[in-house]
Write a protein that holds these residues in place. Structure first.
Motif: not given
Length: 295
Positions: A166-174
């Motif tokens: 859930d990249v909208a809530h994951q600062p560790g994503s690409i």
């Protein structure tokens, strides 16, 4: 391949002859892309080095050095190619994950950058497939104004463990790393989401400035443009709205840097093909045109 122009023009015939591109329909491309994404398709969280490498590669692309960008991205198993969109006639650099069609895709997403104009704004799609048709809406928004960058997540939001996809809530994503690079360069952005009609039955659109909590001129312009086209808009800066995105990771990064960021939720009819989608896209294009004309 060739660098983005520092001037706004459509390129010359010589450019097109020396740098042939693959012709695609971006909306069809996004439709096919989203079809491959599901809750069980898998997701591999990137390392810090992965995030920094992709952000650096996209940065080189924005600087116009496609050769260096291609080399940097290829070390991370990402591809870089030039495409021409049939719907707009514009040329874009496409960054894609080589593992998209593999048995175990990493789910690191795609980026499209206008090659004929300096990058001035972005449209972000964090939940392709799960927020149905938002990926197509993002492609249509990209077409509407010059200087756009489209960032699309590479996995269904439920594909990873413990919400990692859930990249909208994951600062560790690409996805976040690329959006943060755009913020670092001062590019305003609009992030498109989709909500079920039951979540806000009295509204067609939920417009928010996310963590910023205050409405700048961009938010007012978009909300007014949507209202003028007959849509019922919940303005989160004015009152309580569901799904306002106040914990959105990209919104927080933009707010910290004081870069305009809009988190916009669209009801199903506005995302599906048809007149409501046309009107919604036209409203967003009013906003992106002001960003394209700035600077």
């Amino acid at each position: 391949m060739y660098p983005p122009s520092t001037r706004d023009h459509d390129g010359t015939d010589d450019d097109r002859t020396r740098h042939p591109a693959t012709e695609v329909d971006l909306t069809a491309e996004m439709t096919a892309y989203a079809r491959r994404l599901g809750p069980d398709t898998g997701y591999l969280p990137p390392t810090e080095a992965d995030r920094e490498g992709v952000a650096a590669g996209v940065g080189l692309l924005l600087d116009g050095d496609l050769t260096a960008a291609g080399r940097r991205l290829s070390t991370l198993d990402l591809t870089l190619r030039t495409v021409v969109d049939r719907g707009s006639g514009r040329r874009f650099a496409e960054v894609a994950d080589r593992t998209e069609r593999a048995a175990s895709p990493r789910g690191w997403g795609r980026v499209y950058v206008d090659l004929d104009h300096r990058a001035r704004w972005s449209v972000q799609v964090p939940h392709p497939a799960s927020d149905q048709y938002t990926e197509v809406l993002g492609a249509r928004v990209l077409r509407g104004s010059p200087g756009g960058v489209l960032v699309v997540a590479g996995a269904h939001r439920q594909a990873g463990e413990d919400g990692s996809a859930d990249v909208a809530h994951q600062p560790g994503s690409i996805f976040h790393a690329v959006c943060a690079e755009l913020v670092r360069r001062g590019l305003p952005g609009i992030q498109v989401h989709g909500f079920a009609r039951s979540s806000a039955p009295h509204h067609d659109v939920i417009a928010s400035t996310s963590a910023a909590r205050t409405a700048g001129p961009e938010a007012l312009l978009l909300a007014d443009a949507l209202r003028e086209r007959g849509f019922r808009v919940c303005r989160a800066w004015r009152g309580k709205c569901p799904l306002a995105g106040v914990t959105n990771a990209q919104g927080r990064t933009a707010a910290d840097a004081r870069v305009p960021f809009l988190h916009v939720e669209f009801a199903p009819p506005l995302r599906a093909d048809g007149a409501p989608n046309d009107r919604a896209t036209a409203a967003v294009t009013e906003l992106t045109r002001t960003w394209a004309a700035a600077g």
